[in-house]
Design a protein around this motif. Structure first.
Motif, PDB file in Angstrom:
ATOM      1  N   SER A  42       1.064  -1.253  -0.076  1.00 24.75           N
ATOM      2  CA  SER A  42       0.556   0.119   0.088  1.00 24.75           C
ATOM      3  C   SER A  42       1.150   1.072   0.311  1.00 24.75           C
ATOM      4  O   SER A  42       1.707   1.261   0.044  1.00 24.75           O
ATOM      5  CB  SER A  42      -1.026   0.427   1.092  1.00 24.75           C
ATOM      6  OG  SER A  42      -2.223  -0.724   1.649  1.00 24.75           O
ATOM      7  N   ALA A  43       0.290   2.472  -0.202  1.00 26.58           N
ATOM      8  CA  ALA A  43       0.708   3.409   0.098  1.00 26.58           C
ATOM      9  C   ALA A  43       1.482   3.791   1.861  1.00 26.58           C
ATOM     10  O   ALA A  43       0.820   3.581   2.393  1.00 26.58           O
ATOM     11  CB  ALA A  43       0.288   4.637  -0.429  1.00 26.58           C
ATOM     12  N   THR A  48      -2.320   8.708   0.341  1.00 26.64           N
ATOM     13  CA  THR A  48      -3.305   8.970  -0.189  1.00 26.64           C
ATOM     14  C   THR A  48      -4.149   9.503   0.109  1.00 26.64           C
ATOM     15  O   THR A  48      -5.045  10.623  -0.258  1.00 26.64           O
ATOM     16  CB  THR A  48      -4.357   7.182  -0.232  1.00 26.64           C
ATOM     17  OG1 THR A  48      -3.238   6.060  -0.899  1.00 26.64           O
ATOM     18  CG2 THR A  48      -4.950   7.054  -1.238  1.00 26.64           C
ATOM     19  N   GLU A  75       1.673   4.041  -3.851  1.00 26.52           N
ATOM     20  CA  GLU A  75       1.479   2.895  -4.322  1.00 26.52           C
ATOM     21  C   GLU A  75       3.214   2.936  -5.058  1.00 26.52           C
ATOM     22  O   GLU A  75       3.901   1.641  -4.592  1.00 26.52           O
ATOM     23  CB  GLU A  75       0.820   1.698  -4.522  1.00 26.52           C
ATOM     24  CG  GLU A  75      -0.203   1.698  -3.618  1.00 26.52           C
ATOM     25  CD  GLU A  75      -1.174   2.231  -3.475  1.00 26.52           C
ATOM     26  OE1 GLU A  75      -1.226   3.841  -3.603  1.00 26.52           O
ATOM     27  OE2 GLU A  75      -1.914   1.918  -2.033  1.00 26.52           O
ATOM     28  N   PHE A 137      -3.340  -1.392  -5.220  1.00 26.00           N
ATOM     29  CA  PHE A 137      -5.056  -0.697  -5.404  1.00 26.00           C
ATOM     30  C   PHE A 137      -5.213   0.011  -6.749  1.00 26.00           C
ATOM     31  O   PHE A 137      -5.768   0.577  -7.408  1.00 26.00           O
ATOM     32  CB  PHE A 137      -4.045   0.329  -4.912  1.00 26.00           C
ATOM     33  CG  PHE A 137      -4.663   2.171  -4.415  1.00 26.00           C
ATOM     34  CD1 PHE A 137      -6.266   1.940  -3.405  1.00 26.00           C
ATOM     35  CD2 PHE A 137      -4.298   3.439  -4.297  1.00 26.00           C
ATOM     36  CE1 PHE A 137      -7.211   2.848  -4.388  1.00 26.00           C
ATOM     37  CE2 PHE A 137      -5.484   4.284  -4.770  1.00 26.00           C
ATOM     38  CZ  PHE A 137      -6.967   4.254  -4.046  1.00 26.00           C
ATOM     39  N   ARG A 151     -10.790   2.608  -1.929  1.00 26.96           N
ATOM     40  CA  ARG A 151      -9.895   2.666  -0.663  1.00 26.96           C
ATOM     41  C   ARG A 151      -9.823   1.283   0.022  1.00 26.96           C
ATOM     42  O   ARG A 151     -10.448   0.947  -0.054  1.00 26.96           O
ATOM     43  CB  ARG A 151     -10.815   3.634   0.178  1.00 26.96           C
ATOM     44  CG  ARG A 151     -10.617   4.880  -0.323  1.00 26.96           C
ATOM     45  CD  ARG A 151      -9.447   5.687  -0.522  1.00 26.96           C
ATOM     46  NE  ARG A 151      -8.138   5.626   0.373  1.00 26.96           N
ATOM     47  CZ  ARG A 151      -8.435   6.413   1.537  1.00 26.96           C
ATOM     48  NH1 ARG A 151      -9.247   7.920   1.838  1.00 26.96           N
ATOM     49  NH2 ARG A 151      -6.859   6.735   2.172  1.00 26.96           N
ATOM     50  N   GLY A 152      -8.773   1.456   0.346  1.00 27.86           N
ATOM     51  CA  GLY A 152      -8.330  -0.016   1.105  1.00 27.86           C
ATOM     52  C   GLY A 152      -7.901  -0.997  -0.121  1.00 27.86           C
ATOM     53  O   GLY A 152      -7.947  -2.759   0.927  1.00 27.86           O
ATOM     54  N   GLY A 153      -8.465  -1.348  -1.550  1.00 26.19           N
ATOM     55  CA  GLY A 153      -7.927  -2.045  -1.816  1.00 26.19           C
ATOM     56  C   GLY A 153      -6.761  -2.771  -2.663  1.00 26.19           C
ATOM     57  O   GLY A 153      -6.733  -3.641  -2.684  1.00 26.19           O
ATOM     58  N   SER A 154      -5.953  -2.509  -1.747  1.00 25.83           N
ATOM     59  CA  SER A 154      -4.433  -3.395  -2.002  1.00 25.83           C
ATOM     60  C   SER A 154      -4.964  -4.630  -1.441  1.00 25.83           C
ATOM     61  O   SER A 154      -4.091  -5.320  -1.862  1.00 25.83           O
ATOM     62  CB  SER A 154      -3.393  -2.976  -1.262  1.00 25.83           C
ATOM     63  OG  SER A 154      -2.991  -1.153  -1.599  1.00 25.83           O
TER      64      SER A 154
HETATM   65  N1  ASP Z   1      -3.578   3.141  -0.337  1.00 27.94           N
HETATM   66  C1  ASP Z   1      -4.857   3.035  -0.403  1.00 27.94           C
HETATM   67  C2  ASP Z   1      -5.764   3.612   0.644  1.00 27.94           C
HETATM   68  O1  ASP Z   1      -5.250   4.022   1.396  1.00 27.94           O
HETATM   69  C3  ASP Z   1      -4.831   1.287  -0.280  1.00 27.94           C
HETATM   70  C4  ASP Z   1      -4.729   0.588   0.594  1.00 27.94           C
HETATM   71  O2  ASP Z   1      -4.064   0.862   1.462  1.00 27.94           O
HETATM   72  O3  ASP Z   1      -5.279  -0.771   0.993  1.00 27.94           O
HETATM   73  O4  ASP Z   1      -6.998   3.744   0.296  1.00 27.94           O
END
Ligand code: ASP
Ligand code: ADP
Ligand code: MG
Length: 404
Positions: A42-43, A48, A75, A137, A151-154
């Motif tokens: 992830s970032a 992000t 990322e 992501f 969001r959170g897609g990693s």
């Molecule tokens: N960096 C992206 C986010 O903050 C993806 C992730 O963290 O999974 O949503």
């Protein structure tokens, strides 16, 4: 080629140069016993969020293509730094962006889905003895543009890669050491769950337990991949997410969640005729707005009130669309309220144990917490309550179902 290991490291886990170096050391350790390692990152930290804030300084409604071009860059930074950190330890490594790694997406910007992965490049790099670090992501759509997957897609990026690379397990390495009965940052007495079924985890994730991206659980289930949610900082075992048939369940409720990021929309004075709800929700779906809880109540005047919840990020858009449809239907006003929270209980055990929902309602009622909307499935019950009562409701339910 022997089995490939896929591990995903989240934002906190790669949140500083020191943490990236620690991840590299950990990967070096895993590589001693498994020659083929793919890392998804992830970032770093809040990157992000910072990129989104930056875009808002330029425009309140940024062009979707440019928005994704911007927010996907976090990322790229962490992947390149992770590969450098591995190389500094003498571990051959290469970073690949989603497009370079063959991640193909479809659907609208910011809410794309990964359609497939062309694994040739990843496999070629693995065969050359490198650890492959892939950006989570993001991917490339059929217009050759970079898109992001929510969001959170990693987490989902990692599971999709695991599926494409035929890895039996996907490690989700994060800042907690497993899946807990509720968010351990919200309730101090939360306890770690050693095993949880895909279905329960999918409900928990969809209802606000952000430890896993819902789509990642769905994808793991579809492909029979075991998810191992574990700490990035320790080598200990975490929580295994897998098929329910492989485990014995004797608890009525497995977990509790609180989600304060939804808003309630109500259309008043809706004519009571067939097709009305279809019209409202089709228009919202056409704009890719996910509707969560829905309730329709009949008023004394023979007109209905339709209430539903959407993500707060979609509220402005949902309001415009709903007002339009309300005018077309000859309905009354549209009211929006983002001072709401949703508490939910989840457990496969509730299917065979009567009275679980009753305990929930009684617990909230006994403590003077008013319930505005209710929705249920076989394995969950959710209630919308005033936002100011959300945290208290969560704590009460966690203890009422003896999860502490
Ligand atoms: N960096 C992206 C986010 O903050 C993806 C992730 O963290 O999974 O949503
Ligand atoms: P990452 O950056 O590694 O993807 P996230 O912040 O997305 O990590 O997810 C991990 C966080 O999820 C934890 O820090 C925790 O606060 C939160 N969380 C919410 N519900 C739960 C739960 N039931 N069990 C564990 N963690 C949870
Ligand atoms: Mg996450």
């Amino acid at each position: 080629m022997s089995e490939i290991i896929v591990q995903k490291y989240g934002g906190t886990s790669v949140g500083s140069p020191e943490r990236i170096q620690a991840v590299a050391k950990r990967v070096q350790q895993f590589r001693k016993t498994n020659p083929f390692v793919v890392i998804v990152v992830s970032a770093m930290g809040d990157t992000t969020d910072d990129l989104i804030a930056l875009s808002k300084q330029i425009s309140t409604s940024p062009n979707p293509r440019e928005y994704d071009a911007l927010i996907s860059t976090g990322e790229n930074i962490s992947a390149a730094l992770t590969a450098m950190a591995l190389q500094a330890l003498g571990v051959p490594a290469i970073s690949l962006t989603g497009p370079q790694a063959g991640v193909i997406t479809q659907g609208i910007h910011s809410k794309s889905k990964i359609a497939k992965v062309n694994t040739d490049r990843i496999l070629a790099e693995l065969k050359e003895g490198k650890v492959v670090v892939v950006t989570g992501f993001q991917g490339l759509n059929d217009a050759n543009d970079v898109t992001t997957i929510g969001r959170g897609g990693s987490d989902t990026s990692a599971v999709v890669l695991a599926a494409a690379l035929k890895a039996p397990i996907c490690d989700i390495c994060t800042d907690v050491d497993g899946v807990y009965t509720t968010d351990p940052r919200k309730v101090a007495t939360a306890t770690k769950i050693s095993e949880i079924s895909y279905d329960e985890m999918l409900e928990l994730a969809s209802l606000g337990a952000k430890v896993l991206h819902p789509r990642s659980v769905e994808c793991a289930k579809e492909n029979g991949i075991i998810l191992h949610v574990r700490s990035s900082f320790k080598m200990d075992e975490g929580t295994y997410v897998k098929e329910a048939s492989a485990m014995e369940v004797n608890r009525p409720v497995t977990g509790v969640t609180l989600n304060s990021s939804e808003a309630q929309v109500s259309i008043c004075g809706v004519p009571d005729s067939p097709g009305v709800a279809g019209k409202v929700f089709t228009r919202l779906a056409d704009e890719s707005i996910n509707v969560d809880m829905i309730i329709q109540s009949l008023g004394a005047d023979g007109k209905n009130q339709i209430s539903f919840t959407v993500d707060q990020d979609d509220l402005a858009n949902a309001k415009v669309i709903t007002e339009q449809v309300a005018r077309e239907l000859g309905a009354g006003s549209v009211e929006c309220d983002d001072e709401v929270a949703k508490v939910s209980i989840v457990g496969v055990g509730m299917m065979s144990k009567p009275g679980v929902a009753a305990t929930l309602f009684r617990t909230l009622g006994d403590h003077g917490i008013n319930i505005r909307l209710i929705s249920t499935s076989e394995i969950k019950v959710s209630c919308v309550v005033p936002k100011s009562e959300g945290q208290r409701a969560l704590e009460l339910l966690h203890s009422a179902f003896e999860l502490g």
